[in-house]
Design an enzyme around this catalytic site. Structure first.
Site, short mmCIF file in Angstrom:
data_model
loop_
_atom_site.label_atom_id
_atom_site.label_comp_id
_atom_site.label_asym_id
_atom_site.label_seq_id
_atom_site.Cartn_x
_atom_site.Cartn_y
_atom_site.Cartn_z
N ALA A 16 40.67 53.02 33.23
CA ALA A 16 41.07 53.25 34.52
C ALA A 16 40.69 54.43 35.63
CB ALA A 16 42.28 52.52 34.52
N CYS A 17 39.64 54.82 36.18
CA CYS A 17 40.15 56.05 37.44
C CYS A 17 40.23 55.64 38.61
CB CYS A 17 38.63 56.72 36.66
SG CYS A 17 37.35 55.72 37.21
N ASP A 18 40.01 56.13 39.31
CA ASP A 18 40.31 56.46 40.36
C ASP A 18 39.92 55.43 41.86
OD1 ASP A 18 42.85 57.13 42.08
OD2 ASP A 18 41.75 59.35 41.92
N ILE A 60 42.71 52.04 38.85
CA ILE A 60 44.11 51.96 39.07
C ILE A 60 44.82 50.91 39.42
CG2 ILE A 60 46.21 52.60 37.98
CD1 ILE A 60 44.97 55.75 37.67
#
Length: 588
Positions: A396-398, A430
């Site tokens: 997960a990232c932005d 996220i």
């Protein structure tokens, strides 16, 4: 006092980044639809490659209806899942009908508003609906709230957003007409280095550019941020007159940037020499000036900002004007960068240190720039959780795209080599973390947000998405754990806490709603009203369901859909002895 100011600045920076991510998150998932519209426009309009009057009729409905509705649905879904998306899209049609321009800004307002209102309504009535009336209330509440918002949007909000939209468009046109658009690079280039590029490009320029493209057939706004020239010039300068590891890594970074379209890979090179921000700004201004002078523009937004994407979205016969702007930006950026680097007295640059500095400034992780780093110390894990029963790993990232996708690819390859092909490895943002994720991998600066979103999952915090020793540790543990006995897995499922019971049938309405009503009454009499009992279609089974009740003819389908949940198979939804057994078990 200085620490307090630093904390305030950091907090403000994070808020700006989150707001920018929120704006772009409504556009980015729908980029494929924007590109589809651009390709259909390029091919079938009278001046297109394959003029076709019949197919050209697709252009206007897609622009005025499809694209805003997709944005509205996405905005509502971000706030409150599919139910919020439906209400958000319904509300969006109000601003569409109430205006005579493509209502992208209106969709970005009404979508989240619709999702928020239906979410608050559901929270207010939770547990207060009489048994047997759940489906009636759920369907009509969404319809009434969506319908009311549609009317309000058409009569009141639409005209306001229309006025705002026209004012912004007029402002942009005035800036372009006055020849001041190149000055926007003074804000754009520093904003990109602060990881606001997606917010700037897709949150601001894309909605305004699409309206401009609808009127003129193209828009220069699609080129302002997406131009790879400024970054290419900086990387070429490092390749020729740079020093140390920066010079060695710059050619590969230039290829990723220019062809792959991942602009973030050149940000650490600027942070090593902050003066290079001047090269990026002057390069960007030169490119925009050339675009303006040659009346260049693209048909639709591009993502990623690759030279390939730019060429695909360029109108027929205007390739030279776009290429000229890219070349101008590259040349100016290269010359300024070369002068700055030659005058530098440093004996060598530490690209790893600059990459870490970039990540600290942004509060987020960049996977492609992780290629530039050497052995970096990983953050220590505070958890002692066992990973022996991991079935789904989510990076997960932005944005849920570049960074997380690259990390997922690395771990997926490691799993494949280790024979762990049954474990699913995927990536997302996220904000969209799925409830069935067993293990979430994030950069150390984002782990807290991921834990807040999905506290029940295992979490791994890494400093380098592309090369973390924790991947090998995870593979070793999963390999040594082997396959858990089937009996043990069943016992774990049976013994786990039941917080959510879902009745499922084909349609998710009549029979499952009645069965849920029966069990809900039994739970209430037994003092088990804290357990959520709901109903849905098998195709929409939620990831957080602990126990799923189905008719015996449908149980296999439900197990295939949600194998990790506990399942109860009944012959009669309205009167099954298994309900009493379940109540007795939960009371103990």
């Amino acid at each position: 006092m200085s620490e307090q100011n630093t904390a305030e600045k950091s907090g403000f920076k994070v808020k700006v980044q989150r707001f920018g991510s929120y704006l772009s998150s409504m556009i980015m998932p729908n980029i494929g639809a924007f590109i589809a519209w651009g390709l259909i426009t390029a091919l079938f309009i009278p001046d297109g490659y394959l003029p076709n009057a019949s197919l050209a009729e697709l252009v206007e409905p897609m622009l005025y209806y499809l694209l805003p509705l997709l944005i509205g649905y996405t905005g509502g879904k971000i706030v409150y899942g599919g139910r919020g998306g439906v209400v958000g899209a319904t509300a969006t049609i109000g601003v569409i009908v109430g205006a005579d321009i493509p209502m992208f800004l209106g969709a970005m307002a009404m979508g989240p508003l619709g999702g928020y209102l239906i979410k608050k309504f559901d929270e207010a009535i939770h547990g207060k609906i009489k048994s047997g009336f759940e489906m009636l209330v759920n369907n009509f509440s969404a319809g009434i709230i969506g319908g009311a918002l549609t009317i309000i949007a058409s009569l009141a909000i639409g005209p306001v957003v229309l006025g705002l939209n026209k004012a912004l468009a007029a402002g942009v046109e005035a800036i372009i007409a006055a020849g001041l658009l190149p000055l926007v690079s003074i804000l754009i280039e520093p904003g990109k280095v602060l990881f606001l590029n997606n917010a700037i490009n897709h949150g601001i320029f894309s909605p305004l550019g699409l309206e401009q493209a609808a009127n003129t057939g193209k828009s220069i706004l699609f080129l302002v941020e997406a131009n790879p020239g400024p970054g290419l010039g900086i990387l070429l300068a490092y390749s020729i007159v740079g020093k140390g590891t920066a010079k060695q890594s710059a050619p590969g970074a230039a290829l990723i940037h220019f062809v792959g379209g991942i602009h973030e890979i050149y940000f650490p090179y600027i942070l090593m020499k902050p003066a290079l921000l001047l090269a990026a700004i002057l390069g960007g201004m030169s490119g925009v000036f050339t675009f303006t002078l040659l009346n260049a523009g693209l048909l639709a937004p591009t993502s990623p900002g690759s030279i390939v994407s730019l060429m695909i979205m360029t109108p027929r016969g205007e390739y030279l004007s776009v290429i000229a702007g890219v070349v101008a930006a590259t040349v100016v950026s290269f010359l300024v960068s070369a002068v700055i680097l030659k005058r530098s007295k440093d004996s060598g640059e530490d690209i790893s240190e600059a990459t870490e500095k970039m990540e600290a400034m942004k509060g987020k992780k960049s996977s492609v720039s992780s290629n530039l780093k050497t052995n970096a110390e990983e953050p220590k894990e505070e958890t002692t959780s066992s990973y022996s029963n991991i079935a789904k790993v989510v990076f997960a990232c932005d944005a849920g795209m570049g960074s997380s996708a690259m990390g997922a690819s690395v771990l997926r390859n490691k799993f494949k080599k280790a024979g762990l092909t049954d474990i699913e490895v995927t990536n997302t943002s996220i904000s969209n973390l799925p409830n069935d994720a067993d293990l979430v991998v994030t950069h150390q600066d984002l782990t807290d947000r991921a834990k807040d979103k999905l506290p029940e999952a295992n979490h791994i915090s890494v400093k380098n998405f592309m090369n973390s020793p924790k991947y090998d540790e995870l593979v070793a543990e999963l390999t040594s754990a082997g396959e858990a006995p089937v009996k043990e897995e069943v016992e774990q499922v049976e013994k786990k806490d039941i917080n959510k019971v879902v009745f499922a049938c084909d349609a998710g309405m009549g029979s499952s709603a009645m069965g849920a009503s029966v069990l809900r009454n039994k739970f209430k009499k037994a003092g088990l009203q804290d357990i959520d009992v709901t109903n849905t279609a098998i195709s929409n089974l939620p990831d957080d369901a602990d126990l799923i009740v189905t008719h015996q003819d449908l149980t296999d389908r439900a197990k295939a859909k949600r194998p990790d949940a506990e399942h109860i198979s009944v012959a009669n939804f309205m009167n099954s002895p298994k309900y009493e057994e379940l109540v007795d078990r939960l009371k103990k």
